[in-house]
Write an enzyme that holds these catalytic residues in place. Structure first.
Site, mmCIF file in Angstrom:
data_model
loop_
_atom_site.group_PDB
_atom_site.id
_atom_site.type_symbol
_atom_site.label_atom_id
_atom_site.label_comp_id
_atom_site.label_asym_id
_atom_site.label_seq_id
_atom_site.Cartn_x
_atom_site.Cartn_y
_atom_site.Cartn_z
ATOM 1 N N GLY B 13 0.829 -1.206 0.000
ATOM 2 C CA GLY B 13 0.000 0.000 0.000
ATOM 3 C C GLY B 13 0.859 1.249 0.000
ATOM 4 O O GLY B 13 0.486 2.278 0.557
ATOM 5 N N ARG B 16 0.374 5.512 -1.899
ATOM 6 C CA ARG B 16 -0.160 6.800 -1.426
ATOM 7 C C ARG B 16 -0.415 6.734 0.075
ATOM 8 O O ARG B 16 -0.233 5.691 0.706
ATOM 9 C CB ARG B 16 -1.442 7.165 -2.174
ATOM 10 C CG ARG B 16 -2.554 6.151 -1.968
ATOM 11 C CD ARG B 16 -3.866 6.627 -2.585
ATOM 12 N NE ARG B 16 -4.987 5.911 -1.954
ATOM 13 C CZ ARG B 16 -6.251 6.295 -2.014
ATOM 14 N NH1 ARG B 16 -6.586 7.379 -2.672
ATOM 15 N NH2 ARG B 16 -7.192 5.600 -1.412
ATOM 16 N N VAL B 62 -2.252 -8.005 -2.435
ATOM 17 C CA VAL B 62 -1.978 -8.822 -1.238
ATOM 18 C C VAL B 62 -3.050 -9.868 -0.959
ATOM 19 O O VAL B 62 -2.822 -10.800 -0.187
ATOM 20 C CB VAL B 62 -1.780 -7.943 0.026
ATOM 21 C CG1 VAL B 62 -0.540 -7.079 -0.100
ATOM 22 C CG2 VAL B 62 -3.016 -7.105 0.340
ATOM 23 N N SER B 143 -5.503 -0.697 14.038
ATOM 24 C CA SER B 143 -6.240 0.562 14.113
ATOM 25 C C SER B 143 -6.708 0.792 15.539
ATOM 26 O O SER B 143 -7.067 -0.154 16.251
ATOM 27 C CB SER B 143 -7.459 0.510 13.188
ATOM 28 O OG SER B 143 -8.349 1.579 13.506
ATOM 29 N N TYR B 156 -14.350 -3.070 8.704
ATOM 30 C CA TYR B 156 -12.972 -2.583 8.850
ATOM 31 C C TYR B 156 -12.454 -2.821 10.277
ATOM 32 O O TYR B 156 -11.351 -3.345 10.477
ATOM 33 C CB TYR B 156 -12.909 -1.087 8.509
ATOM 34 C CG TYR B 156 -11.576 -0.457 8.822
ATOM 35 C CD1 TYR B 156 -10.498 -0.612 7.970
ATOM 36 C CD2 TYR B 156 -11.388 0.272 9.999
ATOM 37 C CE1 TYR B 156 -9.266 -0.044 8.260
ATOM 38 C CE2 TYR B 156 -10.156 0.842 10.299
ATOM 39 C CZ TYR B 156 -9.103 0.677 9.429
ATOM 40 O OH TYR B 156 -7.884 1.229 9.735
ATOM 41 N N LYS B 160 -9.347 -5.231 11.560
ATOM 42 C CA LYS B 160 -8.177 -4.753 12.291
ATOM 43 C C LYS B 160 -8.050 -5.452 13.651
ATOM 44 O O LYS B 160 -6.940 -5.633 14.167
ATOM 45 C CB LYS B 160 -8.232 -3.236 12.446
ATOM 46 C CG LYS B 160 -8.083 -2.498 11.117
ATOM 47 C CD LYS B 160 -6.768 -2.850 10.429
ATOM 48 C CE LYS B 160 -6.514 -2.031 9.174
ATOM 49 N NZ LYS B 160 -5.230 -2.370 8.529
#
Lengths: 262, 252
Positions: B13, B16, B62, B143, B156, B160
């Protein structure tokens, strides 16, 4: 090379700096440009530490300090701030063991001598609190500062080899870190802790060096299957003391070869 | 000498956002950076080279076993070793906030494929290389939302949470091989992807800011010091840990 971890011109005050983790943290700061005040109750240890600093060309001053005396802490911290004109980093590291583990009869709750308990509380808990008081008094008007507390993985989780006084006082300073981080953040003061696992230090009167089989067993109990050298604390302390840790506060970070894996 | 002089570091990743900031930071410490992404990472590589750093782009999805294996093989072919892998690639910035029961199965699976299967596959692919070397650093990006039970992006947050657990397990398995496995748990970070998505950078972000001890926006640069530390020998006795870098929002 980037300046992320640079401490050039920063000033630091470290308690328990005569040996072990405190010495290593102080040395790590000095290697990255900081001017360090070494504080310790052990005069001989302090002299040895200062001699090593001088031999390496690091600038440092030393002060004999028993953290059971809050007025002395305040005076020593103020002197350090006055001497260098400011105080950027304070490490409340001085600590002692005391009390056998609960797996041994001497460590049973009814057998813990209250004098032992009180002494450990004075050094590990009140001593750390008073060090933070002295640090905050200097850092609040500066509107900047880094405070690092040496906790322990014993303060994060208990086991059969934990003893009451040490474990309970180390747990107390974990919460102290959390609360002080909240209060001091508006003053741009970071408060964090390190929670070491098995390190080869002089704790308990050098027992780990006298009893190598005990040290080996402690090392074997963690995923990395070894004890750590005190110098291995340097990087984490540097992260928390330098620009590299600009957004870290209120954390107590285990450095334990994976013992807690939390 | 940088803190990562001549180390070979893969950053997924890396095209950016936080990944690009990571790539530039490790390059500035002397590392040879493999910028990896499903997007084109040429921009990151150019920026690093313009600053006299060393970097190359190698494309990788990935979520694909083949693609992660190809990445590892390519890097070993070029450099003979892999010192650190940063499992940073994740689906996040483009997500819209919604109740968990409105998340459709496909979106859930897509998030899990990149955010959980991705680090699993790449770590699995690189483990034999690091075991042979008897050294290596794996850094996973978790996170802070895991510790808050943040609503609106449940897939999400769950992904995490899996990374925190994965980090602990793999640290225990690889400790004998002198491989460190740690994670960083950032707060909401103002990457270009987050800024571009009002669902992420809108009202919710000021609430996040106010939950911090330091009441300011988090920038990708706030994470680079911790990343460099975890990729370097400075962290040799740390493993299985998740370091929260969020301005004091979570104290766990």
């Amino acid at each position: 090379m980037s300046k992320l971890f640079d401490l050039t011109g920063k000033t630091a005050f470290v308690t328990g700096a005569g040996s072990g983790l405190g010495y290593a943290m102080a040395e790590g700061f000095a290697e990255h440009g900081a001017l360090v005040t070494l504080a310790d109750a052990d005069r001989a240890g302090l002299d040895r530490a200062l001699a090593k600093f001088n031999a390496a060309g690091h600038q440092a001053t030393a002060v004999e300090l028993d953290v059971r005396e809050p007025a002395a802490i305040r005076a020593a911290v103020n002197n350090a701030a006055n001497h260098y004109g400011k105080l950027d980093i304070v490490v409340a590291n001085a600590g002692i063991t005391g009390g056998a583990p609960i797996s041994e009869e001497a460590g049973y709750i009814e057998n813990i001598d209250l004098d032992v308990w009180n002494n450990v509380v004075k050094v590990n808990q009140t001593g750390v609190f008073a060090t933070l008081q002295a640090a905050a008094a200097i850092m609040k008007p500066q509107r900047s500062g880094r405070i690092i507390v040496t906790a322990s993985i014993s303060g994060l989780r208990t086991s059969e080899v934990s003893g009451y006084p040490y474990t309970v006082t180390k747990a107390a300073v974990v919460h102290l870190v959390h609360l002080a981080a909240l209060e001091l953040a508006p003053f741009n003061i970071h408060v964090n802790g390190v929670a070491p696992g098995p390190f080869m230090t002089n704790i308990a009167g050098g027992r780990l060096f006298r009893e190598p089989e005990r040290a080996k067993a402690m090392g074997d109990a963690v995923p990395m299957k070894r004890m750590a050298d005190p110098s291995e604390i340097k990087g984490l302390a540097l992260l928390l003391a330098s620009g590299a840790g600009s957004f870290i506060t209120g954390q107590v970070i285990p450095i334990d070869g994976g013992a807690t894996a939390r | 000498m940088g803190r990562l002089q001549d180390k070979v570091v893969i950053i997924t990743g890396g095209a950016r956002g936080i990944g690009a900031a990571f790539s530039k930071a490790v390059a500035a410490e002397g590392a040879i950076v493999i910028v990896s992404d499903v997007r084109d990472g040429a921009g990151t590589v150019q920026e690093i080279e313009a600053a006299q750093g060393r970097a190359a782009f190698v494309a990788c999805d990935v979520s694909s076993a083949q693609s992660t294996t190809d990445l590892v093989n390519e890097v070993v072919k070029r450099h003979g070793r892999i010192d650190a892998v940063v499992n940073n690639a994740a689906i996040f910035a483009n997500l819209k906030r919604q109740a968990f029961f409105d998340i459709d199965e496909k979106e859930w699976d897509d998030v899990m494929a990149v955010n959980v299967r991705g680090p699993f596959l790449l770590t699995k692919a690189v483990a034999p290389v690091m075991m042979r070397q008897k050294s290596g650093k794996i850094v996973n990006i978790a996170s802070g939302t895991v510790f808050k039970g943040q609503t609106g992006i449940t897939h999400y947050v769950a992904s995490k949470g899996a990374i925190v657990a994965f980090t602990r397990c793999v640290a225990r398995e690889l400790g004998d091989h002198n491989i460190n496995v740690n994670a960083i748990a950032p707060g909401l970070t103002m990457s270009e992807g987050v800024i571009a998505n009002p669902d992420m950078s809108g009202g919710g972000s000021s609430a996040t800011m106010n939950s911090r001890a330091f009441k300011r926006e988090q920038k990708p640069q706030d994470l680079t010091g911790t990343l460099v530390f975890l990729c370097s020998s400075d962290s040799d006795f740390m493993t299985g840990q998740t370091l929260v870098v969020d301005g004091g929002s979570v104290t766990h």
